[in-house]
Design an enzyme around this catalytic site. Structure first.
Site, PDB file in Angstrom:
ATOM      1  N   ARG A  99      86.120  -4.205  35.087  1.00 19.76           N
ATOM      2  CA  ARG A  99      84.966  -5.059  35.397  1.00 19.76           C
ATOM      3  C   ARG A  99      85.067  -6.362  34.598  1.00 19.76           C
ATOM      4  O   ARG A  99      85.178  -6.344  33.373  1.00 19.76           O
ATOM      5  CB  ARG A  99      83.661  -4.320  35.095  1.00 19.76           C
ATOM      6  N   ASP A 292      70.304  -3.359  43.400  1.00 20.46           N
ATOM      7  CA  ASP A 292      70.430  -1.958  42.989  1.00 20.46           C
ATOM      8  C   ASP A 292      69.716  -0.986  43.911  1.00 20.46           C
ATOM      9  O   ASP A 292      69.932   0.230  43.817  1.00 20.46           O
ATOM     10  CB  ASP A 292      69.917  -1.776  41.558  1.00 20.46           C
ATOM     11  N   ARG A 366      73.864   5.911  40.845  1.00 17.84           N
ATOM     12  CA  ARG A 366      73.057   5.567  42.025  1.00 17.84           C
ATOM     13  C   ARG A 366      73.603   6.197  43.311  1.00 17.84           C
ATOM     14  O   ARG A 366      72.841   6.421  44.252  1.00 17.84           O
ATOM     15  CB  ARG A 366      72.926   4.055  42.158  1.00 17.84           C
TER      16      ARG A 366
END
Length: 409
Positions: A99, A292, A366
């Site tokens: 990332r 999100d 998630r």
């Protein structure tokens, strides 16, 4: 840990759920508390990310392993860069080393920070030698992750001259920037946000201040999905929430009216009720300010058999996993007709939902939680279900309170 989920005895649910503090607010306030020890915090998130943040802030020298916690990586980069005498190596999981952090590192370097890459240029692990930062002007591309911007804003008042931050281009994730500024204002730090310029005044000290973290709206999204997939008159009460939330994901209360979910704000709680409504065939959502909740919305639509077109999702490519690709793969396994681009997802309406499909979670909390509500429509398996501890350790226990049938395999 693999879990098998199936429907509760009745799809007419009545329950009360308590959700701990927002991970986003908690990690911002923890950093401010490290800079200004007179701050005390109530209702902190019990998430892995918040615990990693707390532990990281206590390190003076050595290796700080933040695992999968992207927020901690960004925030701690700014924090350690400004802490004279501290020397650390910030690292994390394999995914974390993929990332990017280059934009934030370059911004801090331009202010005078001493940061070097241990391996690949632009990516963790990074070595930080804390030093006094005296420069006070910096610029960033406006369309980067808001966490880069917040990392700079959170340390700004502790710098000798404060900070003037110019955002170049069209700004994304404005709610998260405003959340950071509101929290700074809440402890007496003066800020301004005019056009593309954000200014934070220096403030060497803060008096005794107690702050209460609002519960996490991202966590609430899964109960919005559950209510949407239930019968009319289902009612779930969630605490502790407020109508004037700082969290961008609070837009849920508006978006889910399209699924027949009515939100009533009561004292420190929200009551979600399923009401009779005209079901749409397709919904369109621009989620640039609340990416999100894209996974939750996409799965809700699939469970209801309706289509959706979700845009503004470019930041999902660099989350815990490439969330757009992960949604494409997992929804396709369930029988969905879906397509994704670099910043959008399109799901066609359909009535096919395959049963007993195993959902891979990609080390992404998630993914596990967004797919769980499908248990109301079909039996489903969740692989590596323990990943929910990143943001919501009590998630599976709270689903059992709704009598959703959960069995360990």
């Amino acid at each position: 840990m693999k879990l098998h989920l199936s429907a509760p005895p009745s799809n007419l649910l009545k329950s009360n759920i308590e959700i701990t503090g927002s991970k986003s607010e908690s990690n911002r306030l923890l950093l401010l508390q490290a800079l200004y020890p007179n701050i005390s915090i109530d209702n902190l998130s019990n998430s892995d990310d918040a615990q990693v943040m707390q532990k990281g802030l206590q390190v003076e020298n050595g290796v700080v392993d933040i695992h999968h916690a992207g927020t901690a990586m960004r925030f701690l980069t700014g924090y350690f860069a400004s802490q004279v005498g501290k020397e650390v190596v910030l690292t994390g999981s394999k995914r974390m080393t993929e990332r990017p952090v280059k934009i934030l590192v370059e911004a801090l370097r331009s202010l005078g920070a001493d940061i070097t890459y241990e391996k690949e240029e632009g990516y963790p692990p990074i070595k930080i030698k804390g030093k006094k930062i005296t420069k006070n002007k910096v610029s960033l591309p406006a369309d980067v992750s808001s966490q880069y911007i917040s990392s700079l804003l959170l340390i700004a008042a502790s710098l000798q001259e404060g900070l003037e931050l110019e955002l170049v281009g069209k700004i994304t994730s404005i709610p998260y920037i405003k959340m950071t500024l509101a929290l700074l204002n809440g402890v007496g730090i003066r800020t301004s946000f005019e056009g593309n310029i954000i200014k934070v005044a220096p403030k060497p000290n803060i008096g005794a201040t107690n702050l209460v973290v609002e519960s996490d709206w991202s966590s609430a999204s899964y109960f919005y999905s559950i209510v949407a997939l239930c019968e009319v008159d289902t009612e779930i009460t969630l605490s502790a929430y407020k109508k004037d939330s700082l969290q961008g994901d609070s837009v849920l209360s508006e978006i889910y009216t399209q699924f027949g979910v009515e939100t009533t704000f009561e004292k420190n709680t929200i009551v979600l009720r399923k009401v009779a409504h005209q079901q749409m065939t397709t919904i369109n959502c621009e989620l640039q300010d609340a990416p999100d909740i894209a996974q939750t919305i996409a799965v809700t639509c699939f469970g209801l058999g309706i289509g959706c077109h979700l845009t503004g999702l470019h930041t999902l490519k660099i989350k815990e996993t490439d969330r757009l690709e992960a949604l494409y793969v997992e929804l396709s396994k369930l029988g969905a007709a879906i397509s994704v681009t670099d910043n959008a997802l399109t799901l066609r309406a359909g009535n096919v939902i395959k049963s007993d499909v195993a959902i891979d979670t990609y080390n992404d909390h998630r993914m596990a939680m967004a797919f769980a509500p499908l248990a109301l429509r079909t039996s489903i398996l969740i692989n590596d279900a323990e990943v929910v501890s990143k943001s919501y350790p009590d998630f599976w226990n709270d689903l059992e309170k709704l009598q959703i049938q959960i069995k360990k395999l």
